[in-house]
Design an enzyme around this catalytic site. Structure first.
Site, PDB file in Angstrom:
ATOM      1  N   ARG A 225      24.444 -26.029  -9.301  1.00 40.29           N
ATOM      2  CA  ARG A 225      24.209 -24.585  -9.136  1.00 40.29           C
ATOM      3  C   ARG A 225      24.885 -23.956 -10.344  1.00 40.29           C
ATOM      4  O   ARG A 225      26.105 -23.869 -10.392  1.00 40.29           O
ATOM      5  CB  ARG A 225      24.817 -24.077  -7.833  1.00 40.29           C
ATOM      6  CG  ARG A 225      24.549 -22.604  -7.600  1.00 40.29           C
ATOM      7  CD  ARG A 225      25.131 -22.114  -6.277  1.00 40.29           C
ATOM      8  NE  ARG A 225      24.458 -22.661  -5.134  1.00 40.29           N
ATOM      9  CZ  ARG A 225      25.093 -23.193  -4.063  1.00 40.29           C
ATOM     10  NH1 ARG A 225      26.412 -23.230  -4.019  1.00 40.29           N
ATOM     11  NH2 ARG A 225      24.403 -23.666  -3.059  1.00 40.29           N
ATOM     12  N   PRO A 226      24.114 -23.543 -11.357  1.00 40.20           N
ATOM     13  CA  PRO A 226      24.633 -23.287 -12.698  1.00 40.20           C
ATOM     14  C   PRO A 226      25.423 -21.995 -12.891  1.00 40.20           C
ATOM     15  O   PRO A 226      25.042 -21.115 -13.669  1.00 40.20           O
ATOM     16  CB  PRO A 226      23.364 -23.295 -13.543  1.00 40.20           C
ATOM     17  CG  PRO A 226      22.317 -22.753 -12.618  1.00 40.20           C
ATOM     18  CD  PRO A 226      22.667 -23.337 -11.269  1.00 40.20           C
ATOM     19  N   CYS A 227      26.568 -21.901 -12.237  1.00 39.21           N
ATOM     20  CA  CYS A 227      27.395 -20.714 -12.398  1.00 39.21           C
ATOM     21  C   CYS A 227      27.958 -20.607 -13.810  1.00 39.21           C
ATOM     22  O   CYS A 227      28.398 -19.532 -14.217  1.00 39.21           O
ATOM     23  CB  CYS A 227      28.509 -20.676 -11.357  1.00 39.21           C
ATOM     24  SG  CYS A 227      29.560 -22.126 -11.349  1.00 39.21           S
ATOM     25  N   HIS A 228      27.888 -21.700 -14.581  1.00 36.43           N
ATOM     26  CA  HIS A 228      28.327 -21.634 -15.981  1.00 36.43           C
ATOM     27  C   HIS A 228      27.424 -20.711 -16.801  1.00 36.43           C
ATOM     28  O   HIS A 228      27.798 -20.291 -17.885  1.00 36.43           O
ATOM     29  CB  HIS A 228      28.375 -23.038 -16.602  1.00 36.43           C
ATOM     30  CG  HIS A 228      27.075 -23.770 -16.582  1.00 36.43           C
ATOM     31  ND1 HIS A 228      26.667 -24.512 -15.485  1.00 36.43           N
ATOM     32  CD2 HIS A 228      26.085 -23.878 -17.499  1.00 36.43           C
ATOM     33  CE1 HIS A 228      25.482 -25.059 -15.749  1.00 36.43           C
ATOM     34  NE2 HIS A 228      25.111 -24.675 -16.969  1.00 36.43           N
TER      35      HIS A 228
END
Length: 184
Positions: free
Chosen positions: A134-137
């Site tokens: 889950r690409p919170c970056h």
């Protein structure tokens, strides 16, 4: 359901993958993907079973991502993790395309939490248990700074660099502390 886990090497350190399973790979639901030293990251608990064979499909996707052969994940997540607000924020985060970014304010606007809601969005993003997947970056500061990554700003920069995100410039020293900056 049984809590199971495995570990896998990656360019951002050893990943700990935790899931719930009925004993089959098809029944696996990912609960957490964390990195060493991650704020709020999972820690192996008594009673958890190390069963790497259940994670073969997930590990293959993670390895393909880091090798640049895949830009998305198709991983079943455990149900009921997070609050309703967190799940709304995480849904927006999941929609950010590979190699692109949104600001915290843009995420807040998409979930209807403008103004002071930006802090709540930042908190929800910081509680994302599924780093990388889950690409919170891909969420950055409005000024382009790489802010608030539970896995550390250096890892955030590596992930965005891997994706070829146009915003990544490098690390800037600010007041004696490292700060990763991004440009427009």
């Amino acid at each position: 359901m049984t809590t199971v886990y495995t570990r896998v090497a990656s360019p951002v350190g050893e990943l700990l993958l935790v899931g719930e399973s009925d004993g089959t790979a098809e029944g696996l639901r990912l609960v957490s993907l964390s990195v060493p030293g991650q704020k709020g990251g999972a820690v192996v608990q008594d009673g958890w079973l190390e069963v790497p064979e259940l994670f073969v499909g997930v590990v293959a996707q993670v390895e393909a991502y880091f090798a640049g052969r895949s830009t998305r994940f198709d991983v079943p997540f455990a149900e009921g993790v997070g609050t309703e607000f967190q799940r709304r924020v995480w849904e927006v985060v999941e929609s950010i395309p590979y190699g692109q970014t949104l600001s915290y304010g843009e995420v807040a606007a998409r979930v209807g939490a403008s103004g002071a809601g930006v802090r709540a969005v930042g908190t929800a993003i910081g509680r994302n248990p599924l780093l990388v997947v889950r690409p919170c970056h891909r969420v950055i500061g409005a000024d382009g700074a790489l802010r608030g990554y539970a896995g550390g700003l250096e890892r955030k920069q590596v992930l965005l660099g891997l994706e070829g995100a146009a915003c990544v410039e490098g690390v800037v020293k600010a007041g004696g502390a490292s700060r990763v900056r991004a440009g427009g």
